[in-house]
Design a protein around this motif. Structure first.
Motif, PDB file in Angstrom:
ATOM      1  N   MET A  87      -0.744   8.870  -2.504  1.00 26.77           N
ATOM      2  CA  MET A  87      -1.617   9.635  -2.829  1.00 26.77           C
ATOM      3  C   MET A  87      -0.894  11.036  -3.461  1.00 26.77           C
ATOM      4  O   MET A  87      -0.155  11.549  -2.758  1.00 26.77           O
ATOM      5  N   ARG A  88      -1.112  11.320  -4.574  1.00 23.24           N
ATOM      6  CA  ARG A  88      -0.763  12.453  -5.242  1.00 23.24           C
ATOM      7  C   ARG A  88      -1.103  13.739  -4.393  1.00 23.24           C
ATOM      8  O   ARG A  88      -0.224  14.762  -3.952  1.00 23.24           O
ATOM      9  N   VAL A  92      -0.159   4.957   6.266  1.00 22.41           N
ATOM     10  CA  VAL A  92       1.031   5.495   6.008  1.00 22.41           C
ATOM     11  C   VAL A  92       1.251   5.270   4.420  1.00 22.41           C
ATOM     12  O   VAL A  92       1.849   6.061   3.964  1.00 22.41           O
ATOM     13  N   TYR A  93       0.829   4.116   4.269  1.00 26.80           N
ATOM     14  CA  TYR A  93       1.175   3.725   2.729  1.00 26.80           C
ATOM     15  C   TYR A  93       0.316   4.740   1.631  1.00 26.80           C
ATOM     16  O   TYR A  93       0.824   5.295   1.074  1.00 26.80           O
ATOM     17  N   THR A 106      -0.928   7.772   2.593  1.00 23.42           N
ATOM     18  CA  THR A 106      -0.192   9.102   2.927  1.00 23.42           C
ATOM     19  C   THR A 106       0.891   9.392   1.905  1.00 23.42           C
ATOM     20  O   THR A 106       0.982  10.390   1.326  1.00 23.42           O
ATOM     21  N   THR A 107       1.771   8.424   1.527  1.00 19.64           N
ATOM     22  CA  THR A 107       2.806   8.602   1.019  1.00 19.64           C
ATOM     23  C   THR A 107       2.637   8.355  -0.497  1.00 19.64           C
ATOM     24  O   THR A 107       3.316   8.939  -1.372  1.00 19.64           O
TER      25      THR A 107
END
Lengths: 138, 80
Positions: free
Chosen positions: B41-42, B35-36, B38-39
């Motif tokens: 990465m540009r 989740v980290y 996923t949020t």
């Protein structure tokens, strides 16, 4: 007048994105066309919450005897947790010891991770970031 | 099938107090890493995403192992 209306519409859009991300994990990203992120977030957050329920059973959803912030953390996963808790309260479920601890940790972390995803979806909607086009590196 | 599936959520599983129970941290660390990244990465390219998730997962696992070793050492020193 049009600028004010546009501004109100934009704030409403951000609120809808945030609300959607809370109601269904990943739905906020889906609204801003970040489909990959939406699928990953939905599978991970829901999977983590369900694993927590599997470990500690429905008894980990106990808003009466546990601290309020524990239930608040669980509720961040989705409002459906409230309905599930209502159902769990009618049953005679019990858990204690390690399964209770680990089940609670899993369900709370699922909620907190969804909070991160909600804020991320709203931020991405605010900055106007939709799907970017590019090629995967080798 | 459906009844058995639902029944799995009505009673807790058995988790002992031995070291094997520590293995339950890995799914949690994996979820946090996924989740980290996923949020953060540009742009989400699968290969790069998987690589970065694995690196973060290994880093978190390494730190947790270090914490386990240090805490056990402190406990051993305090009680011996």
């Amino acid at each position: 007048m049009k600028a004010i209306r546009d501004s109100v519409d934009f704030v409403l859009f951000l609120a809808i994105v945030g609300l959607a991300a809370w109601v269904i994990p990943g739905a906020g990203h889906l609204l801003i066309r970040e489909n990959k992120r939406a699928v990953i977030i939905c599978m991970t957050v829901v999977g983590l919450f369900v694993t927590g329920l599997y470990i500690g059973s429905l008894a980990v959803l106990e808003p009466v005897q546990t601290a309020w912030y524990i239930f608040a953390g669980q509720m961040l996963t989705t409002p459906a947790v409230g309905m599930l808790t209502d159902y769990a309260q009618k049953g005679d479920y019990f858990v204690a010891g390690r399964p209770a601890d680990i089940g609670l940790i899993y369900t709370i972390i699922a909620g907190l991770l969804n909070l991160l995803c909600i804020s991320n979806a709203v931020y991405m909607a605010y900055t106007g970031r939709g799907r970017l086009i590019g090629e995967d590196d080798a | 099938m459906m009844t058995a599936l639902l029944a799995a959520f009505t009673s807790p599983i058995h988790i002992g107090t031995d070291w094997v129970s520590m293995l339950w941290m890995f799914p949690l660390l994996a979820a946090i890493a996924i989740v980290y990244k996923t949020t953060k990465m540009r742009v989400l390219f699968w290969r790069r995403f998987i690589r970065e998730v694995l690196i973060l997962f290994a880093t978190l696992s390494g730190f947790m192992f270090a914490a386990i070793v240090v805490l056990n050492l402190v406990t051993w020193l305090a009680t011996s």
